[in-house]
Design an enzyme around this catalytic site. Structure first.
Site, short mmCIF file in Angstrom:
data_model
loop_
_atom_site.label_atom_id
_atom_site.label_comp_id
_atom_site.label_asym_id
_atom_site.label_seq_id
_atom_site.Cartn_x
_atom_site.Cartn_y
_atom_site.Cartn_z
N ARG A 248 -33.91 97.07 -3.56
CA ARG A 248 -34.93 96.51 -4.44
C ARG A 248 -34.40 96.33 -5.85
O ARG A 248 -34.67 95.32 -6.51
CB ARG A 248 -36.16 97.42 -4.46
CG ARG A 248 -37.26 96.97 -5.41
CD ARG A 248 -37.74 95.58 -5.08
NE ARG A 248 -38.90 95.22 -5.90
CZ ARG A 248 -39.46 94.03 -5.89
NH1 ARG A 248 -38.96 93.07 -5.11
NH2 ARG A 248 -40.51 93.77 -6.65
N ASP B 176 -33.78 79.89 -13.54
CA ASP B 176 -33.64 80.45 -12.19
C ASP B 176 -32.20 80.24 -11.73
O ASP B 176 -31.79 79.15 -11.36
CB ASP B 176 -34.62 79.74 -11.24
CG ASP B 176 -34.59 80.32 -9.82
OD1 ASP B 176 -33.74 81.18 -9.54
OD2 ASP B 176 -35.44 79.90 -9.01
N HIS C 264 -35.93 83.57 -11.52
CA HIS C 264 -36.55 83.18 -10.25
C HIS C 264 -38.01 83.59 -10.19
O HIS C 264 -38.84 82.92 -9.57
CB HIS C 264 -35.77 83.81 -9.09
CG HIS C 264 -36.22 83.35 -7.73
ND1 HIS C 264 -36.26 82.02 -7.38
CD2 HIS C 264 -36.67 84.05 -6.65
CE1 HIS C 264 -36.72 81.90 -6.14
NE2 HIS C 264 -36.97 83.11 -5.68
N ASP C 265 -38.35 84.68 -10.85
CA ASP C 265 -39.73 85.15 -10.87
C ASP C 265 -40.70 84.15 -11.52
O ASP C 265 -41.92 84.31 -11.40
CB ASP C 265 -39.83 86.48 -11.63
CG ASP C 265 -39.71 87.69 -10.69
OD1 ASP C 265 -39.58 87.47 -9.47
OD2 ASP C 265 -39.74 88.82 -11.19
N SER D 164 -39.90 79.88 -3.16
CA SER D 164 -38.76 80.66 -2.70
C SER D 164 -38.64 80.56 -1.17
O SER D 164 -38.53 79.45 -0.64
CB SER D 164 -38.88 82.11 -3.16
OG SER D 164 -37.70 82.82 -2.98
#
Length: 290
Positions: A135, A230, A263-264, A65
């Site tokens: 968040r 992602d 994305h994680d 990332s």
């Protein structure tokens, strides 16, 4: 095989000098007065660290990332000091949509009544609501729709609809938990600073937006990894980097990993991901020891 050096980013809130540390010129916390830093600034600070450790050349610079952007910048700006660059779940620059997500998050923080123009610590408070909303938004973009569905679906906390505005679905409960835990361990000014660093990253800008020209100085061999689900840093963005490296005649390997985590995924021990990463690093080890 390797000694791993993993520094905190300058401007962070977990050890390195940042907004929540003391400004020696004033004796007060930097707060909003901490200067904007860029990915290039981070790489320069890491190079100073390498100098102090007596390391002239890294066997590999690895990042996912925002860390992948730093790995790419290392290879571009300090080419003689990088043997291999592993750029994982990254992009050559943010899309307009990604910049928009970041701006919504920053607006949530700055609109919090407890933000006090970034001087919240002087008021012995934290912009919890704004930082928590930031968040929640960020976490949604890190997950895929499939991952959310598999983990939570439309499950209810109490087993039945209450027809109100309190938490009813498990995904709502999860997001609120992520929000409340995050605000206790992360600094709001650092969040603003790091999202801006993301927005500003664009190594091709100095080369008339020609990424091929930007990567021409690279001497390192590269491994670029992306993940199918992602959508924030999609495989197409990784392929932009691959295409530029190939056009510039550079040595590059590419892997697109089947994954449902969004994305994680770059943080997850996905077997195929681990296999490819380990295999590549084994080759780096052989090269270094030959």
């Amino acid at each position: 095989h390797f000694f791993v050096v993993c520094p905190n980013n300058l401007g962070g809130c977990k050890g390195s000098t940042g907004p929540n540390t003391i400004n020696p010129e004033t004796g007060k916390l930097y707060g909003p007065d901490f200067p904007i830093v860029t990915v290039a600034d981070w790489v320069k600070s890491q190079a100073i660290l390498a100098d102090s450790l007596g390391i002239h050349k890294w066997a590999a610079v690895v990042g996912g990332s925002l860390g992948g952007m730093q790995a790419l910048d290392w290879a571009i700006t300090l080419p003689e000091r990088v043997g291999h660059a592993l750029v994982i779940a990254a992009a050559p620059k943010l899309s307009a949509q990604n910049i928009a997500f970041n701006e919504v998050a920053r607006t949530a923080i700055k609109s919090d009544p407890e933000f006090h123009e970034g001087r919240y610590q002087e008021f012995d408070t934290v912009p919890r609501q704004g930082l928590g909303l930031a968040r929640m938004l960020g976490h949604i973009t890190y997950l895929s729709d499939e991952a959310m569905g598999e983990k939570f679906g439309r499950e209810l906390r109490s087993g039945k609809i209450q027809y109100g505005y309190d938490v009813e679905f498990q995904i709502e409960s999860y997001l609120r938990y992520q929000s409340s835990s995050f605000v206790e361990r992360f600094d709001a000014n650092t969040y603003l600073l790091m999202t801006k660093a993301l927005d500003y990253f664009d190594p091709a800008k100095e080369f008339d937006d020609d990424l091929t020209q930007a990567v021409k100085a690279i001497q390192a061999k590269s491994l670029i990894i992306s993940f199918t689900s992602d959508w924030r840093f999609s495989p197409l963005r990784s392929l932009e980097i691959v295409d530029a490296l190939l056009s510039a005649g550079k040595s590059v390997s590419y892997a697109e990993i089947e994954a449902t985590q969004g994305h994680d995924a770059f943080l997850m021990p996905i077997p195929r991901y681990m296999e490819i990463f380990a295999s590549y690093m084994q080759q780096v080890a052989k090269e270094v020891n030959s």
